[in-house]
Design an enzyme around this catalytic site. Sequence first.
Site, short mmCIF file in Angstrom:
data_model
loop_
_atom_site.label_atom_id
_atom_site.label_comp_id
_atom_site.label_asym_id
_atom_site.label_seq_id
_atom_site.Cartn_x
_atom_site.Cartn_y
_atom_site.Cartn_z
N ILE A 11 0.81 -1.22 -0.04
CA ILE A 11 0.02 0.01 -0.08
C ILE A 11 0.76 1.32 -0.03
CG2 ILE A 11 -2.00 -1.00 0.98
CD1 ILE A 11 -0.97 -0.27 3.78
N SER A 61 5.27 2.82 -0.51
CA SER A 61 6.76 2.76 -0.72
C SER A 61 7.37 3.99 -0.94
CB SER A 61 7.11 1.83 -2.17
OG SER A 61 6.64 2.47 -3.27
N GLY A 62 8.54 4.05 -0.43
CA GLY A 62 9.46 5.28 -0.61
C GLY A 62 10.90 5.12 -0.12
N GLY A 63 11.70 5.25 -0.96
CA GLY A 63 13.03 5.18 -0.50
C GLY A 63 13.28 3.64 -0.63
N SER A 64 13.90 3.30 0.88
CA SER A 64 14.22 1.82 1.01
C SER A 64 13.12 1.10 1.78
CB SER A 64 15.64 1.88 1.68
OG SER A 64 15.39 2.68 3.08
N SER A 65 12.04 1.84 2.00
CA SER A 65 11.10 1.09 2.80
C SER A 65 9.77 0.74 1.92
CB SER A 65 10.42 2.16 4.08
OG SER A 65 9.93 3.31 3.42
N VAL A 88 5.45 -0.58 2.80
CA VAL A 88 4.56 -0.77 3.60
C VAL A 88 3.31 -1.71 3.05
CG1 VAL A 88 2.70 0.39 4.80
CG2 VAL A 88 4.53 1.76 4.43
N LYS A 139 5.47 -1.71 8.27
CA LYS A 139 6.49 -1.11 7.53
C LYS A 139 7.74 -1.85 7.59
CE LYS A 139 8.49 3.56 6.99
NZ LYS A 139 8.34 4.85 7.55
N ASP A 160 8.20 19.17 9.41
CA ASP A 160 7.98 18.86 8.19
C ASP A 160 6.34 18.49 8.03
OD1 ASP A 160 8.30 18.64 5.46
OD2 ASP A 160 8.74 16.45 5.56
#
EC number: 2.7.12.1
Length: 856
Positions: free
Chosen positions: A530, A532-536, A538, A552, A646
């Site tokens: 569901i 994703s981002g960079g090296s991770s 979910v 995660k 942020d």
Amino acid sequence: MESEDLSGRELTIDSIMNKVRDIKNKFKNEDLTDELSLNKISADTTDNSGTVNQIMMMANSPEDWLSLLLKLEKNSVPLSDALLNKLIGRYSQAIEALPPDKYGQNESFARIQVRFAELKAIQEPDDARDYFQMARANCKKFAFVHISFAQFELSQGNVKKSKQLLQEAVERGAVPLEMLEIALRNLNLQKKQLLSEEEKKTLSASMVLTAQESFSSSLGHLQNRNNSCDSRGQTTKARFLYGENMPPQDAEIGYRNSLKQTNKTKQSCPFGRVPVNLLNSPDCDVKTDDSVVPCFIKRQTSRSECRDLVVAGSKPSGNDSCELRNLKSVQNINCKEPLVSDEKSSELIITDSVTLKNKTESSLRAKLEETKEYQEPEVPESNQKQWQSKRKSACINENPVASSNQWQIPELARKVNIEKHTTFEQPVFSVSKQSPPMSASKWFDPKSICKTPSSNTLDDYMSCFRTPVVKNDFPPACQLSTPYGQPACFQQQQQQIPATPLQNLQVLASSSANECISVKGRIYSILKQIGSGGSSKVFQVLNEKKQIYAIKFVNLEEADNQTLDSYRNEIAYLNKLQQHSDKIIRLYDYEITDQYIYMVMECGNIDLNSWLKKKKSIDPWERKSYWKNMLEAVHTIHQHGIVHSDLKPANFLIVDGMLKLIDFGIANQMQPDTTSIVKDSQVGTVNYMPPEAIKDMSSSRENGKSKSKISPKSDVWSLGCILYYMTYGKTPFQHIINQISKLHAIIDPNHEIEFPDIPEKDLQDVLKCCLKRDPKQRISIPELLAHPYVQIQTHPGNQMAKGTTEEMKYVLGQLVGLNSPNSILKAAKTLYEHYSGGESHNSSSSKTFGKKREKK
């Protein structure tokens, strides 16, 4: 006698030549008229609503949209803010009119999506990533889509993400593979451009050459009186194939506007051009350059529609034509009946369409079966099955008799199963090097890979935690997989963990293909990815008690120290803060090793950013409720000495109608004796970035590094920008395209922020208090919680509730002592008449009612 015969023949020849010249002039005039009308339609940049309506009512094809959009873009130079907004609006209108499940395999549709994302990157880089991801999900087979996304990430400084995109494109089998290999090599060489101009030209030449060889070997040699080739035409063709932005006049090659054909009752093919009938328009012709360009046949998913670009030989001066009298052999498609030649070129007459009856179609199939063995290169069976599976639902013609008049000249370059398909399907690119097949990742159910991608973004953190529609029971045994060779722990004692509100659900997955994750001995079945981002990554998972969670997964093999600290801080913050507020996302369990991190978290419905993009209008009470949730969550982290720094809509997750704060990866903990902290690098989003963070980037420097000073008031500014977005549908500075100008506008006190009038004056006051550039004058979180906007007007409501309670007690008191149904009925009737008259309960009315009841 002989002289009379000779003179008679000369007269016959002269009459034939005159007729031929008349026909030639007729076609020239028709082409000129059509081109003028087409240019007139598409050159109007002031108001294209008429053209847009015609496109949508007629063919509504990506080719027509792309031709119009490229002409608009050409006429929009130099690009101003108003023209950019207009262009983006037209591109958005085109994407809305073209469903991705129907045109996902169409190259023009892919170019529209990529160009739309590039324009959004000029206007709003923060949102452009979502549109690049959408283009990548919808048009995954085209290499230029992945390269454009990777180029965008590289321009944003995300080298690792750019490399990951290119590698995934290779794994998915995007074509051409050579383009991806060159882009990867340039990325490894730390070049700023993944494809240089010289490499684009080289790719163009190689692609055209490869396609020419394939074309000549499969269809046979096309005999031309003049074989001279316009290199510009070839380069333009190939450039168009891999998505390079071109002038509209070049882009029109092979993309003849369908509006033009609809105005003709009957068209004949121009001289020197091979007729190919489109399935959606039997009478239309394909206009090409004067150069010898190979045939590129495009696949689409729209009602078995295939657009063929077939090019004949070049003409030195006059116009050439040919006529297909009889279709006697598919092996040799050449003209065998020469006619009388002109002074400059021979004349061959061609029919405007080829009609095959059932008898001809059956003979054609027999011919194909005979010639397949020695004419066509062998295609691996796995690739053929994969190709058929992708086109099975869209390219099968159920009525071959009805469509026999729409037969096309096929390119005999691939092996086609005639028994299963009546439409000839060809790849977009003719490449000699076979692209690797798509390999299913160990993390996914193979069925999910073939699923039609959604148009929603998949790249946001914790994006769209949607509850799946579930039907089957949890599989009794599933394949356990732990990434990077880590063994799963099965022997540990499993303990109870709190259940999320989504419980007792069934799983829609096969028991054999479903994979599992083991976290501290607990087994979780993966439903889907569901986020994703960079090296991770979910995943939405299900435990053995049918409870939904989000896991995660973080790959630490290539993580640097800053990334490691980021995730450790995230776990520490979640453990610390979830005990003090229900507005913080829940972390149920986690497992940390040197190679990976697992975090078992609460699974929500959708993040605030995606929700805002879907909502056209927001209910005032819903906005007020979410605003209060955000204030409570941020107030909690401030009370524990943490500044998020942020905040943006994607940092809030909607869980059962409540907003919860997520993603503490870059949050910083303040020292107890300080009121602000200094960050090593500025990481906030530009649209939500406070002015003090921008100012201190340049003024405060230490050890050669820029420093950014932030405080709790910085989060207030970011929250104000989010509320501004929820109120007006955009952020305060979103209309400024240039990023440098936007930064200057944020810190410039003379630049006034617009606050259009709204009915909720207290909401407008909150926005003005949050968006003050001076942090000392900016309102604080406790003051915002006490502001009248978030306070429900309790005084009138309490009085009304109190009065209603007293009235109810009075009515029940009058009825409680009655036993017979008749008495209850009479009392109820009396009470109804009493309150219907507008009277309220008081002491006098109570006595009057008591007397009436005693008399009765």
